[in-house]
Design a protein around this motif. Structure first.
Motif, mmCIF file in Angstrom:
data_model
loop_
_atom_site.group_PDB
_atom_site.id
_atom_site.type_symbol
_atom_site.label_atom_id
_atom_site.label_comp_id
_atom_site.label_asym_id
_atom_site.label_seq_id
_atom_site.Cartn_x
_atom_site.Cartn_y
_atom_site.Cartn_z
ATOM 1 N N ALA A 250 0.834 -1.204 0.000
ATOM 2 C CA ALA A 250 0.000 0.000 0.000
ATOM 3 C C ALA A 250 0.866 1.251 0.000
ATOM 4 C CB ALA A 250 -0.924 -0.006 1.214
ATOM 5 N N ALA A 251 1.947 1.228 0.783
ATOM 6 C CA ALA A 251 2.863 2.372 0.806
ATOM 7 C C ALA A 251 3.500 2.585 -0.561
ATOM 8 C CB ALA A 251 3.947 2.150 1.866
ATOM 9 N N ALA A 252 3.853 1.482 -1.216
ATOM 10 C CA ALA A 252 4.451 1.579 -2.553
ATOM 11 C C ALA A 252 3.440 2.110 -3.567
ATOM 12 C CB ALA A 252 4.966 0.210 -2.991
ATOM 13 N N LEU A 253 2.206 1.667 -3.469
ATOM 14 C CA LEU A 253 1.153 2.159 -4.354
ATOM 15 C C LEU A 253 0.928 3.652 -4.152
ATOM 16 C CD1 LEU A 253 -1.390 -0.782 -4.010
ATOM 17 C CD2 LEU A 253 -0.437 0.019 -6.176
ATOM 18 N N HIS A 254 0.965 4.085 -2.914
ATOM 19 C CA HIS A 254 0.764 5.496 -2.607
ATOM 20 C C HIS A 254 1.850 6.352 -3.239
ATOM 21 C CE1 HIS A 254 0.516 9.098 0.120
ATOM 22 N NE2 HIS A 254 -0.760 8.912 -0.135
ATOM 23 N N LYS A 255 3.069 5.839 -3.262
ATOM 24 C CA LYS A 255 4.183 6.598 -3.831
ATOM 25 C C LYS A 255 4.044 6.801 -5.333
ATOM 26 C CE LYS A 255 7.625 5.448 -0.335
ATOM 27 N NZ LYS A 255 8.835 4.682 0.000
ATOM 28 N N VAL A 256 3.363 5.872 -6.005
ATOM 29 C CA VAL A 256 3.169 6.027 -7.459
ATOM 30 C C VAL A 256 1.783 6.603 -7.763
ATOM 31 C CG1 VAL A 256 4.838 4.268 -8.085
ATOM 32 C CG2 VAL A 256 2.459 3.592 -7.706
ATOM 33 N N ARG A 257 1.186 7.218 -6.726
ATOM 34 C CA ARG A 257 -0.065 7.959 -6.854
ATOM 35 C C ARG A 257 -1.263 7.088 -7.211
ATOM 36 N NH1 ARG A 257 0.390 11.435 -3.681
ATOM 37 N NH2 ARG A 257 -1.377 12.545 -4.575
ATOM 38 N N GLN A 258 -1.192 5.797 -6.883
ATOM 39 C CA GLN A 258 -2.357 4.939 -7.008
ATOM 40 C C GLN A 258 -3.077 4.957 -5.652
ATOM 41 O OE1 GLN A 258 0.153 1.752 -9.542
ATOM 42 N NE2 GLN A 258 -1.990 1.146 -9.242
ATOM 43 N N ILE A 259 -3.668 6.118 -5.396
ATOM 44 C CA ILE A 259 -4.200 6.422 -4.065
ATOM 45 C C ILE A 259 -5.318 5.469 -3.644
ATOM 46 C CG2 ILE A 259 -5.197 8.208 -2.603
ATOM 47 C CD1 ILE A 259 -2.357 8.803 -3.665
ATOM 48 N N ALA B 12 -9.689 9.954 -1.760
ATOM 49 C CA ALA B 12 -9.244 11.340 -1.579
ATOM 50 C C ALA B 12 -10.433 12.264 -1.361
ATOM 51 C CB ALA B 12 -8.437 11.787 -2.790
ATOM 52 N N ALA B 13 -11.509 12.009 -2.094
ATOM 53 C CA ALA B 13 -12.712 12.836 -1.949
ATOM 54 C C ALA B 13 -13.359 12.621 -0.583
ATOM 55 C CB ALA B 13 -13.704 12.510 -3.061
ATOM 56 N N LEU B 14 -13.266 11.397 -0.062
ATOM 57 C CA LEU B 14 -13.778 11.131 1.291
ATOM 58 C C LEU B 14 -13.021 11.974 2.304
ATOM 59 C CD1 LEU B 14 -15.295 9.522 3.514
ATOM 60 C CD2 LEU B 14 -13.452 7.828 3.362
ATOM 61 N N ILE B 15 -11.697 12.011 2.195
ATOM 62 C CA ILE B 15 -10.887 12.816 3.112
ATOM 63 C C ILE B 15 -11.256 14.294 2.988
ATOM 64 C CG2 ILE B 15 -8.560 13.554 3.702
ATOM 65 C CD1 ILE B 15 -9.146 10.683 4.496
ATOM 66 N N GLN B 16 -11.428 14.753 1.769
ATOM 67 C CA GLN B 16 -11.787 16.154 1.544
ATOM 68 C C GLN B 16 -13.146 16.469 2.151
ATOM 69 O OE1 GLN B 16 -11.505 16.495 -2.712
ATOM 70 N NE2 GLN B 16 -9.264 16.446 -2.717
ATOM 71 N N SER B 17 -14.079 15.525 2.042
ATOM 72 C CA SER B 17 -15.406 15.714 2.620
ATOM 73 C C SER B 17 -15.318 15.794 4.142
ATOM 74 C CB SER B 17 -16.325 14.563 2.210
ATOM 75 O OG SER B 17 -17.589 14.674 2.826
ATOM 76 N N ALA B 18 -14.486 14.923 4.732
ATOM 77 C CA ALA B 18 -14.310 14.946 6.184
ATOM 78 C C ALA B 18 -13.701 16.266 6.628
ATOM 79 C CB ALA B 18 -13.433 13.775 6.615
ATOM 80 N N GLN B 19 -12.710 16.741 5.886
ATOM 81 C CA GLN B 19 -12.068 18.013 6.219
ATOM 82 C C GLN B 19 -13.030 19.184 6.062
ATOM 83 O OE1 GLN B 19 -8.732 17.721 3.516
ATOM 84 N NE2 GLN B 19 -7.361 16.962 5.092
ATOM 85 N N LEU C 295 1.253 4.688 7.968
ATOM 86 C CA LEU C 295 1.861 4.508 6.651
ATOM 87 C C LEU C 295 1.931 5.827 5.881
ATOM 88 C CD1 LEU C 295 0.159 1.138 5.644
ATOM 89 C CD2 LEU C 295 2.620 1.489 6.023
ATOM 90 N N GLN C 296 1.422 6.887 6.502
ATOM 91 C CA GLN C 296 1.404 8.235 5.901
ATOM 92 C C GLN C 296 0.622 8.267 4.589
ATOM 93 O OE1 GLN C 296 5.163 10.592 6.780
ATOM 94 N NE2 GLN C 296 6.046 8.524 6.746
ATOM 95 N N ILE C 297 -0.431 7.474 4.547
ATOM 96 C CA ILE C 297 -1.307 7.454 3.381
ATOM 97 C C ILE C 297 -2.440 8.454 3.562
ATOM 98 C CG2 ILE C 297 -3.018 6.028 2.136
ATOM 99 C CD1 ILE C 297 -1.149 3.632 2.603
ATOM 100 N N ALA C 298 -2.983 8.511 4.762
ATOM 101 C CA ALA C 298 -4.057 9.465 5.056
ATOM 102 C C ALA C 298 -3.558 10.530 6.035
ATOM 103 C CB ALA C 298 -5.261 8.735 5.655
ATOM 104 N N PRO C 299 -3.963 11.792 5.853
ATOM 105 C CA PRO C 299 -3.536 12.884 6.736
ATOM 106 C C PRO C 299 -4.360 12.914 8.017
ATOM 107 C CG PRO C 299 -4.956 13.750 5.033
ATOM 108 C CD PRO C 299 -4.790 12.292 4.724
ATOM 109 N N ILE C 300 -4.231 11.840 8.805
ATOM 110 C CA ILE C 300 -5.024 11.716 10.023
ATOM 111 C C ILE C 300 -4.112 11.272 11.157
ATOM 112 C CG2 ILE C 300 -7.191 11.224 8.827
ATOM 113 C CD1 ILE C 300 -6.714 8.251 9.298
ATOM 114 N N PHE C 301 -4.626 11.462 12.393
ATOM 115 C CA PHE C 301 -3.853 11.072 13.571
ATOM 116 C C PHE C 301 -4.849 10.711 14.660
ATOM 117 C CE2 PHE C 301 -1.258 11.720 17.378
ATOM 118 C CZ PHE C 301 -0.090 11.060 17.006
ATOM 119 N N PRO C 302 -4.589 9.636 15.419
ATOM 120 C CA PRO C 302 -5.544 9.223 16.457
ATOM 121 C C PRO C 302 -5.913 10.350 17.403
ATOM 122 C CG PRO C 302 -3.839 7.568 16.191
ATOM 123 C CD PRO C 302 -3.415 8.756 15.367
ATOM 124 N N ASP C 303 -7.208 10.522 17.631
ATOM 125 C CA ASP C 303 -7.648 11.572 18.538
ATOM 126 C C ASP C 303 -7.584 11.051 19.968
ATOM 127 O OD1 ASP C 303 -9.885 9.810 17.986
ATOM 128 O OD2 ASP C 303 -11.098 11.224 19.134
#
Length: 246
Positions: A78-87, A190-197, A236-244
């Motif tokens: 998954a980390a490798a996929l993220h690096k090649v923008r296969q989000i 990505a759109a899910l993250i944007q919606s949450a933000q 894995l630094q795939i999503a811009p989130i952190f445990p609350d």
């Protein structure tokens, strides 16, 4: 105990004592054995976070997300996929790895076999599943006899041991379909993250909390499953989130 391990043990012990004395009294800390167990669990969690952070940095080979390559590792993949923008594929593979979890003997066999269609050709990547959320469920139903036949062992991880591949509303086919539907409502991960933000702001902890609650829409994702999924995406630094803190 190695010096490095002893140092970390002492650091965590001191921090727990300080928290109990100045923040919230930890009643269970009165027992040396309970305190020792808690420290061990905290250190294990720290090591897992550190490991996944290193995985996110070092993973780049396509073999990591290629079933039956001999190097398949879904979280590293998954980390490798993220690096090649296969989000979308990166998020999807983390979800599958979390849903099936890692068995102490079988490892990631189950994730590899489902993602790799039992070697029948192709993979259940995001493009394949998102076009028809029921397709993988239908395939699992047709393939179920093969799953239980002789061959390599494939079992869910320990904390997922009550899950099943059997067809029906309690099975994996239904669960993954609800996950796909959850994402498809937004169009992409990505759109899910944007919606949450857009709903709670850019704070990574608030986005984590929002997604944790929103994951109630996904079947077979209890409290631990939701937390593991989001922490994996975070570490894995795939999503811009952190445990609350809640």
């Amino acid at each position: 105990m190695r010096i490095k391990d002893q140092t970390k043990n002492n650091q965590v012990s001191t921090q727990l004592d300080d928290f109990s004395a100045n923040q919230i009294p930890l009643v269970g800390m009165n027992s040396a054995s309970r305190k020792s167990t808690l420290i061990a669990q905290i250190i294990d969690s720290i090591r897992r976070i550190e490991y996944l952070l290193q995985v996110s940095i070092r993973s780049s080979s396509a073999s990591l997300y290629t079933p039956y390559s001999g190097s398949f590792q879904p979280l590293a993949g998954a980390a490798a996929l993220h690096k090649v923008r296969q989000i979308d594929d990166a998020y999807w593979l983390v979800y599958l790895a979390t849903h099936f979890a890692k068995h102490k003997h079988d490892g990631r066999n189950l994730t590899e076999d489902i993602y790799g269609r039992f070697g029948q050709g192709g993979v259940w990547d995001w493009n394949a599943v998102s076009q028809n959320p029921q397709a993988i469920a239908n395939w699992l139903q047709a393939s179920y006899p093969h799953v239980t036949s002789a061959g390599r062992s494939r079992r869910f991880g320990n904390h997922r041991k009550y899950e099943t591949l059997k067809p029906g509303p309690k099975g994996t086919g239904h669960a993954v379909a609800t996950y796909i539907d959850w994402i498809n409502v937004h169009g992409s991960h990505a759109a899910l993250i944007q919606s949450a933000q857009a709903s709670v702001g850019q704070n990574p902890q608030q986005v984590f909390a929002f997604l944790y609650k929103d994951l109630n829409k996904v079947a077979k994702m209890g409290r631990l499953g939701k937390f593991d999924l989001l922490c994996n995406l975070s570490n894995l630094q795939i999503a811009p989130i952190f445990p609350d803190k809640g």
